[in-house]
Design a protein around this motif. Sequence first.
Motif, short mmCIF file in Angstrom:
data_model
loop_
_atom_site.label_atom_id
_atom_site.label_comp_id
_atom_site.label_asym_id
_atom_site.label_seq_id
_atom_site.Cartn_x
_atom_site.Cartn_y
_atom_site.Cartn_z
N GLY A 243 -25.80 0.51 -3.88
CA GLY A 243 -26.28 1.60 -4.73
C GLY A 243 -25.98 2.94 -4.08
O GLY A 243 -24.90 3.49 -4.23
N LEU A 247 -25.63 7.12 -7.25
CA LEU A 247 -25.87 6.27 -8.41
C LEU A 247 -26.51 7.03 -9.57
O LEU A 247 -26.16 6.83 -10.74
CB LEU A 247 -26.74 5.09 -8.00
CG LEU A 247 -26.89 3.98 -9.03
CD1 LEU A 247 -26.69 2.62 -8.39
CD2 LEU A 247 -28.23 4.01 -9.73
N LEU A 248 -27.42 7.96 -9.20
CA LEU A 248 -28.09 8.76 -10.22
C LEU A 248 -27.07 9.44 -11.13
O LEU A 248 -27.29 9.57 -12.34
CB LEU A 248 -28.96 9.81 -9.52
CG LEU A 248 -29.78 10.75 -10.40
CD1 LEU A 248 -30.89 10.00 -11.10
CD2 LEU A 248 -30.39 11.88 -9.57
N SER A 439 -37.64 -1.67 -6.15
CA SER A 439 -37.57 -0.91 -7.40
C SER A 439 -38.91 -0.98 -8.09
O SER A 439 -39.49 -2.06 -8.21
CB SER A 439 -36.53 -1.53 -8.36
OG SER A 439 -35.27 -0.98 -8.20
N LEU A 440 -39.38 0.16 -8.57
CA LEU A 440 -40.66 0.20 -9.29
C LEU A 440 -40.58 1.29 -10.35
O LEU A 440 -39.75 2.20 -10.25
CB LEU A 440 -41.79 0.57 -8.32
CG LEU A 440 -42.35 -0.52 -7.41
CD1 LEU A 440 -43.26 0.09 -6.36
CD2 LEU A 440 -43.11 -1.58 -8.21
N PRO A 441 -41.43 1.21 -11.36
CA PRO A 441 -41.54 2.36 -12.25
C PRO A 441 -41.87 3.59 -11.38
O PRO A 441 -42.76 3.49 -10.51
CB PRO A 441 -42.72 1.99 -13.16
CG PRO A 441 -42.81 0.49 -13.09
CD PRO A 441 -42.35 0.12 -11.71
N HIS A 468 -34.54 6.75 -3.14
CA HIS A 468 -33.83 7.33 -4.26
C HIS A 468 -34.79 7.42 -5.45
O HIS A 468 -34.76 6.58 -6.35
CB HIS A 468 -32.61 6.48 -4.61
CG HIS A 468 -31.84 6.01 -3.41
ND1 HIS A 468 -31.11 6.86 -2.62
CD2 HIS A 468 -31.70 4.79 -2.85
CE1 HIS A 468 -30.53 6.17 -1.64
NE2 HIS A 468 -30.89 4.91 -1.76
N ASP A 471 -33.72 7.01 -9.05
CA ASP A 471 -33.39 5.65 -9.50
C ASP A 471 -34.58 4.71 -9.45
O ASP A 471 -34.43 3.50 -9.65
CB ASP A 471 -32.29 5.04 -8.62
CG ASP A 471 -31.10 5.96 -8.43
OD1 ASP A 471 -30.71 6.62 -9.40
OD2 ASP A 471 -30.57 6.02 -7.31
N ASN A 473 -36.24 3.87 -6.76
CA ASN A 473 -35.97 3.00 -5.61
C ASN A 473 -36.69 3.51 -4.36
O ASN A 473 -36.38 4.58 -3.85
CB ASN A 473 -34.46 2.94 -5.39
CG ASN A 473 -34.00 2.00 -4.29
OD1 ASN A 473 -32.81 1.93 -4.01
ND2 ASN A 473 -34.90 1.28 -3.65
N ALA A 508 -33.88 -3.66 -4.52
CA ALA A 508 -33.24 -2.73 -5.44
C ALA A 508 -31.75 -2.66 -5.19
O ALA A 508 -30.95 -2.75 -6.10
CB ALA A 508 -33.86 -1.34 -5.30
N SER B 275 -36.64 -3.64 -16.64
CA SER B 275 -36.56 -2.22 -17.00
C SER B 275 -36.43 -1.40 -15.73
O SER B 275 -37.19 -0.48 -15.48
CB SER B 275 -37.82 -1.80 -17.75
OG SER B 275 -37.91 -2.51 -18.93
N LEU B 276 -35.46 -1.78 -14.93
CA LEU B 276 -35.27 -1.13 -13.64
C LEU B 276 -33.84 -0.66 -13.54
O LEU B 276 -32.92 -1.36 -13.95
CB LEU B 276 -35.55 -2.14 -12.51
CG LEU B 276 -36.95 -2.74 -12.49
CD1 LEU B 276 -36.99 -3.96 -11.59
CD2 LEU B 276 -37.97 -1.70 -12.04
N ARG B 277 -33.69 0.52 -12.99
CA ARG B 277 -32.34 1.04 -12.83
C ARG B 277 -31.57 0.23 -11.79
O ARG B 277 -30.35 0.11 -11.87
CB ARG B 277 -32.46 2.51 -12.40
CG ARG B 277 -31.17 3.19 -12.20
CD ARG B 277 -30.96 4.32 -13.17
NE ARG B 277 -29.59 4.78 -13.12
CZ ARG B 277 -29.20 6.05 -13.23
NH1 ARG B 277 -30.09 6.97 -13.44
NH2 ARG B 277 -27.95 6.38 -13.18
N LYS B 278 -32.26 -0.30 -10.81
CA LYS B 278 -31.59 -1.06 -9.75
C LYS B 278 -32.32 -2.38 -9.49
O LYS B 278 -33.53 -2.38 -9.34
CB LYS B 278 -31.57 -0.23 -8.46
CG LYS B 278 -30.66 0.97 -8.53
CD LYS B 278 -30.99 2.01 -7.49
CE LYS B 278 -30.34 1.76 -6.17
NZ LYS B 278 -30.53 2.90 -5.24
N ASP B 279 -31.57 -3.45 -9.41
CA ASP B 279 -32.17 -4.75 -9.14
C ASP B 279 -31.08 -5.67 -8.58
O ASP B 279 -30.21 -6.12 -9.31
CB ASP B 279 -32.75 -5.34 -10.44
CG ASP B 279 -33.30 -6.75 -10.22
OD1 ASP B 279 -33.62 -7.10 -9.07
OD2 ASP B 279 -33.39 -7.50 -11.21
N ASN B 280 -31.14 -5.92 -7.28
CA ASN B 280 -30.13 -6.79 -6.66
C ASN B 280 -30.74 -8.10 -6.18
O ASN B 280 -30.54 -8.52 -5.06
CB ASN B 280 -29.47 -6.06 -5.48
CG ASN B 280 -28.27 -5.24 -5.93
OD1 ASN B 280 -27.85 -5.31 -7.08
ND2 ASN B 280 -27.70 -4.48 -5.01
#
Lengths: 555, 555
Positions: A243, A247-248, A439-441, A468, A471, A473, A508, B275-280
Amino acid sequence: MGISSAGPHCSVWRRWAQLRWLTGFHTRTLAPQSVTSAPGVLQQRKAPGMPTSVVSRPWGVRPRGGRALHAAPSSSQEVMLTSERYRVRRLPFSRVSDSDVAFFERVMPGRVITNPEELKPFNVDWLKSVRGCSKLMLKPQTTAEVSQILRYCYERNLAVNPQGGNTGLVGGSVPVFDEIILSTVLMNRIISFDKVSGILVCQAGCVLEKLNEYLEEQGFIMPLDLGAKGSCHIGGNVATNAGGLRLLRYGSLRGTVLGLEVVLGDGSALDCLASLRKDNTGYDLKQLFIGSEGTLGVVTAVSILCPQKPKAVNLAFLGCQSFAKVLETFTTCRTMLGEILSAYEFMDEKCMELVERHLKLSSPVTGSPFYVLIETSGSNSTHDEEKLKNFLEQAMTSGLVSDGTVATDDKKIKALWSLRERITEALTHDGCVYKYDISLPVGKLYDLVTDTRARLGQSAKNVVGYGHLGDGNLHLNITAESYSHSLLDAIEPFVYEWTARYNGSISAEHGLGFKKKQFIQYSKASEAVFLMQRFKAMLDPKGILNPYKTLPSGS
Amino acid sequence: MGISSAGPHCSVWRRWAQLRWLTGFHTRTLAPQSVTSAPGVLQQRKAPGMPTSVVSRPWGVRPRGGRALHAAPSSSQEVMLTSERYRVRRLPFSRVSDSDVAFFERVMPGRVITNPEELKPFNVDWLKSVRGCSKLMLKPQTTAEVSQILRYCYERNLAVNPQGGNTGLVGGSVPVFDEIILSTVLMNRIISFDKVSGILVCQAGCVLEKLNEYLEEQGFIMPLDLGAKGSCHIGGNVATNAGGLRLLRYGSLRGTVLGLEVVLGDGSALDCLASLRKDNTGYDLKQLFIGSEGTLGVVTAVSILCPQKPKAVNLAFLGCQSFAKVLETFTTCRTMLGEILSAYEFMDEKCMELVERHLKLSSPVTGSPFYVLIETSGSNSTHDEEKLKNFLEQAMTSGLVSDGTVATDDKKIKALWSLRERITEALTHDGCVYKYDISLPVGKLYDLVTDTRARLGQSAKNVVGYGHLGDGNLHLNITAESYSHSLLDAIEPFVYEWTARYNGSISAEHGLGFKKKQFIQYSKASEAVFLMQRFKAMLDPKGILNPYKTLPSGS
């Protein structure tokens, strides 16, 4: 400072400038020269007796200076073997024999490494947290050689660990046992670049930063940027779906990677190396390999869409009095900066303390519990500076931001970026690091740090949050004087359960690698994991590609 | 005109304005009202005896007027059955029985269609080029119902044709024989929208334009836009990996779609609706379903990242004297407009002739062999207009552009866009259309049109070229008075071979569907096609999902 020119709102802008010594920037921030001479920097991870030519340059250590000057954490003692620390059972692969080595020597004479000292750095990850015991590293130069290697390994049932720049943070890039290391280090040829379309085609072993330098000469840049750019390989970036900081603005590799060439576990080459922005002929096979961490195939070449080099870049480094203000500053700047916003990073005061204490960097903005770093990239410096000025006035007059500085020239921008990019490095100097990449809201992002800090109390040395924000993250890091099972038990599965409660992702951008693979179920439904396992079985029926990684071991 | 304000280069800008009647725009372009009343527009494809409620609104026919006012081509005679025209052999699926219908009536009472008249429009594609003979259409409202349907069909070996807005151009959205039509028309619920992240989650049957309207109220837009927006479903967009007009700016669905919910051929639901911009965390399974045209699973819900609504939009419609100048105008505007460039479309003079002749639209710019349409979208109208002005001055003084007009207000922008967007519709009025949707290196894009025109000579009525030049995407269309095997033989495989010679794609954005599937080998290596077939066999072992589509029939 380019933004000191008078504009329609120059009185407010002047107020801003007076309040926060924009011109005093030089005296309070380290000049780039002193950044490069900070402790730990330009320190290469050179094992005793290892020839200089094979020294890897981890995490951006590079001759030309600049941001991302991370160095490997120093370690006087040997890293514990992964198999011992994690009690892993070796799968029944064959062991490398003399006749195997002789075969590879015939295929690629002089590019077969068996010297244990030379192999050392490639058996250990950058964080010095996991260690394998591979006895063989191969350095192919062509896709045909990768095919030959894998066809042979498939027939002989030899396990293979594909390796790029070895900068991964989840133990995905080093062997767990004696897997053969297949390094892309000599696959570093740029195949083509088209200036009209902006499409670059290159071999997998090209170093990200080198590609960016090459593109900058042609007026373009890579669509991704990350701290490890000085050593990470583009093939590894693709294999881990890296990422990072751009990325944004430019989106994920899933959109910018246009084609891949991949060699499968049985040695067959799959040519999906299209150089087309659009192609809807059948299923998009390349996507399966993006982010599969070398477990489904070895990426040998990449076709990628590169944006134009922005003509103007500005960086604002601001202090906020609460995380709520960090969030509101984000929505405000997204609206006001619009299409020129290229990064929105945040870090808490603990991060700044560590960067100052361990790396002797000093921040030009102090005294706030949170800091944000806002980058703009655009095609017209006057327009961009005006937008940024308007935003800063708004942020200041509405009390979102309490303090800040702005940089428009390259050296100062790099110095400011280093405050953010070198947090990873500062953490390694703080002791044993427990790393989480979540990754979270965005609204919930920092609550996880607060809750973790409260839960661990005195048992942790530091609990810090940065990442980030644009994103969603968060990089949550916990440090302690040394590794402890009981501390780990207090963190896990707490952090994963917390993340799952808000439908977040437990990785993330770092991937699952070896260290996170058992926790996949916190972010993926069991049906999805089952389907992944079927894909793995189909594409790599003997399981020789990067075993013990990404997918959970059978129950 | 907003851009008539004085600026640093206002003298040159005034010269531009004087030269080309910017203020004369009104008199030479049709006002939007007259656009909506043009022949063929607002004409709905209503079969005799068909209740109004089930009339589909193909290709953007919508009550509020505006751009993309395509209507179905009129046809007095019945479309020939696909199975007859193409001599297809029905695969040994079961046939729908009364007890099957009774079962579905129990599952979804009142949403089971068996009336042949009601079924007619759903058996024929928008181009009226292919026709199936399905005797049953189902309209589920929930994912659970889709699961029930597919589980039953899987057990009974009944073939299923998933259908969204039925706006596809390659025969992918209608049955070939008697497949059950599974319509997403009643799955049109917005599940959530988060204003901080810009992430929308909705059911698959939401109409693209409705979603965009909903988002615009919140200050956002959909990341894709296409002529068929008034009737196409987001699930169909995802299933076909739709491209369209905004791809140049916001990238492909592979980057913007963040999550999917899919029901597989055996009825099992796969929840990848993150619903996440990033998820690996593991392999990105959703990517396999994007662009698989309903052959691997039925998309039931979509999570998608939406950009902010731009505050300022400008459109320039320009004439160029050669294709070389079209290309140079592109590279110039990409550099000078940078981050605000949101579309770069081109069309040749033949396209303009057809739009004027068949739809009675008139272009404000005439007398050039090529026309380009340049859209900017940004956050600051003053900045955007200044950038556009500078670019136009440069384009004009260097002779790249010979003629042009600019629109900044919404109505005029829509009227100008209709000249480009209604080409597809104008073509259907010109006779039988042979459609090709090709990706090529931009420099070669128009050579294919020239070569095809030379090859066909008098045997074709018109050979026209237009498309998304910024994405390297050409729409090559050939018209003739009626369908002819010999003309088709003169076009195919010529066009495909030509495309393959330059490593292009024989389907940039339309997909392969039924009509192009046998030509996949011109763009994909046989190993890749073989792997696709293995994925199909794994995910849909009985092959009941959209049979006869996407992948070539066995040799």
